[in-house]
Motif scaffolding. Structure first.
Motif, PDB file in Angstrom:
ATOM      1  N   CYS B  57       1.039  -1.569   0.000  1.00  0.00           N
ATOM      2  CA  CYS B  57       0.287   0.413  -0.136  1.00  0.00           C
ATOM      3  C   CYS B  57       1.094   1.267   0.179  1.00  0.00           C
ATOM      4  O   CYS B  57       2.050   1.262   0.832  1.00  0.00           O
ATOM      5  CB  CYS B  57      -1.061   0.008   1.155  1.00  0.00           C
ATOM      6  N   CYS B  60       0.485   3.029   3.913  1.00  0.00           N
ATOM      7  CA  CYS B  60       0.607   1.719   4.607  1.00  0.00           C
ATOM      8  C   CYS B  60       1.528   0.995   5.036  1.00  0.00           C
ATOM      9  O   CYS B  60       2.341   0.470   5.946  1.00  0.00           O
ATOM     10  CB  CYS B  60      -0.228   1.276   5.375  1.00  0.00           C
ATOM     11  N   CYS B  69      -4.582   0.737   0.256  1.00  0.00           N
ATOM     12  CA  CYS B  69      -5.370  -0.186   0.611  1.00  0.00           C
ATOM     13  C   CYS B  69      -6.357   0.584   1.718  1.00  0.00           C
ATOM     14  O   CYS B  69      -7.309   1.794   1.743  1.00  0.00           O
ATOM     15  CB  CYS B  69      -5.150  -1.027   1.994  1.00  0.00           C
ATOM     16  N   CYS B  72      -6.651   2.618   5.062  1.00  0.00           N
ATOM     17  CA  CYS B  72      -5.896   3.647   4.576  1.00  0.00           C
ATOM     18  C   CYS B  72      -6.929   4.401   3.929  1.00  0.00           C
ATOM     19  O   CYS B  72      -7.027   5.955   4.567  1.00  0.00           O
ATOM     20  CB  CYS B  72      -4.528   3.461   3.990  1.00  0.00           C
TER      21      CYS B  72
END
Ligand SMILES: [Zn+2]
Lengths: 246, 198
Positions: B57, B60, B69, B72
């Motif tokens: 991602c 993150c 993702c 997030c």
């Protein structure tokens, strides 16, 4: 009787490094007071509920028992001796540096009790200093390590004569030869290390109170260690340097 | 007589798993071929598929099939808090507590000087960029309580504080519901060192 003969009990020591071994075990590189550096296999130490988790930690005083004859022994018991807080911050990086030097330079199963005591006392000092960790501790440790390994510094007198060190003069250090009078009027040549007589006299006494001694002894130790490490750089030094540059 | 080359290749491939030596790899290969050919086929497909679709991602660093993702992107998460963990498994544990509503950054490792893992290998600059997005106010350091986890937390703390962020470290202490008598000395010693006023 044979089995009993290969049992070693209650040895004071420290973990230098660990490596995962098979699915659940661990190989410990330990530095013990009476047996020097030993490789111990800790069976099942990586299982979730192993009693060895939280005990096998670098930089803390531990007590090891093991058995076996080969180079890789089997750890039979490991206990926390206590009395020292966990290291923090800069002190941790200094301690990793010492561990890497011991791993790289100390041969296996060669006892060095004086060096061990120096190492343990340095860790205890680092645990108190934490982020204010003093580099002088590392210089003293490097000095003790080279002395113990038999790589004398030969800084008591000149290599080409028995003349004692003059505080006002300057010297050039050549590996495995020692000190040579340096004529600074000719100008410093590339890559040669020049050290003042004052620094050498202070170094003999492990006295790092002068800034010049701290700076020149760092250069001298770096040159000597680099030689004995066959020019292979130290990871801990690189990581520490990168962290400071961020 | 030596094994067919495809069998040798399978055994060799299985050895990339952590802690799997030549003997275990051989056992696994024979098990898959003799006892569970369907399972082996599923494993092969799952590996190929996940390698194709999974990536890190962009926010993150955890595994995801999208650029960013789901977590997030979620409006229900508090974007002012960022929790730093070492691994996806640690992230899952944090989520199981249901007490944290902020976002995460997964380091995929820790500073390990003797294994040659430093800021460059960990790509710490990506975390610094993420934490300095202007929205994050507090960074919670949830690396492990090992020497390597402590070293990681220490340096991250310094770097993030220098960038004007508020930094905290998860607390360490006795396990919930535990009794002193049955706790290891190291844990008690550190709990004493890190005692807090009441
Ligand atoms: Zn994400």
């Amino acid at each position: 009787m044979a089995a009993l003969k290969n049992r070693v009990l209650h040895q004071t020591g420290h973990v230098l490094h660990t490596l995962p071994y098979r699915e659940t075990s661990l190989i410990i590189e330990a530095f013990t007071r009476e047996h020097g550096r030993v490789a111990l296999m800790a069976k099942g130490a990586r299982r979730p509920h192993s009693s060895l988790r939280g005990v096998i930690m670098e930089f803390l005083p531990l007590e090891f028992s093991w058995s076996g004859q080969g180079e890789l022994k089997t750890l039979t018991h490991c206990e926390w001796l206590g009395g020292q807080a966990l290291l923090r911050g800069r002190a941790l990086m200094f301690a990793y540096y010492m561990n890497e030097l011991l791993l790289r330079l100390l041969p296996r199963e060669d006892a060095h009790p004086a060096l061990f005591d120096h190492y343990a006392a340095t860790l205890a000092a680092l645990s108190i200093q934490a982020d204010a960790a003093d580099e002088v501790l590392l210089r003293r440790f490097e000095h003790a390590l080279l002395r113990e390994l038999g790589y004398g510094l030969h800084i008591e007198h000149c290599a080409d004569s028995d003349e004692s060190i003059q505080p006002v003069r300057h010297y050039h250090y050549e590996i495995e030869r020692g000190l040579i009078h340096a004529d600074l009027r000719q100008g410093a040549e590339d890559g040669r290390l020049y050290i003042s007589g004052r620094t050498l006299i202070a170094l003999q006494a492990d006295d790092y109170s002068e800034a010049e001694t701290r700076q020149q002894s760092k250069q001298l130790m770096r040159m000597l260690l680099n030689h004995y490490l066959n020019g292979q750089p130290l990871q801990a030094r690189r990581v520490f340097k990168e962290l400071q540059e961020l | 007589m030596s094994a067919p080359s495809s069998l040798e290749a399978l055994i060799e491939a299985l050895r990339c798993l952590p802690g799997v030596g030549p003997k275990s790899a051989q056992r696994m290969a024979y098990y898959l071929l003799q006892r569970d050919r369907q399972g082996a086929a599923r494993l092969g497909q799952a590996l190929t598929h996940s390698l194709q679709v999974l990536r890190n991602c962009a926010r993150c660093n955890n595994y995801t099939e999208d650029e960013v993702c789901e977590r997030c992107q979620s409006p229900r998460r508090d974007a002012t808090q960022l929790c730093v963990v070492e691994s996806p498994a640690d992230l899952n544990m944090m989520e199981q507590t249901h007490v944290y509503q902020g976002l995460y950054f997964c380091l995929m490792g820790r500073i390990a000087p003797l294994d040659g893992v430093g800021p460059r290998e960990l790509k710490l600059d990506r975390l610094l960029d993420r934490a300095c997005d202007g929205v994050v106010k507090e960074v919670i350091l949830a690396t492990n309580f090992t020497n390597e986890g402590e070293a990681t937390a220490h340096y991250l703390g310094e770097l993030l504080r220098a960038r004007g962020l508020s930094v905290s470290r998860i607390a360490r202490g006795l396990p919930v519901g535990s009794e002193l008598e049955h706790t290891d000395a190291g844990t008690i010693a550190q709990a004493l060192v890190e005692r807090r006023p009441l």
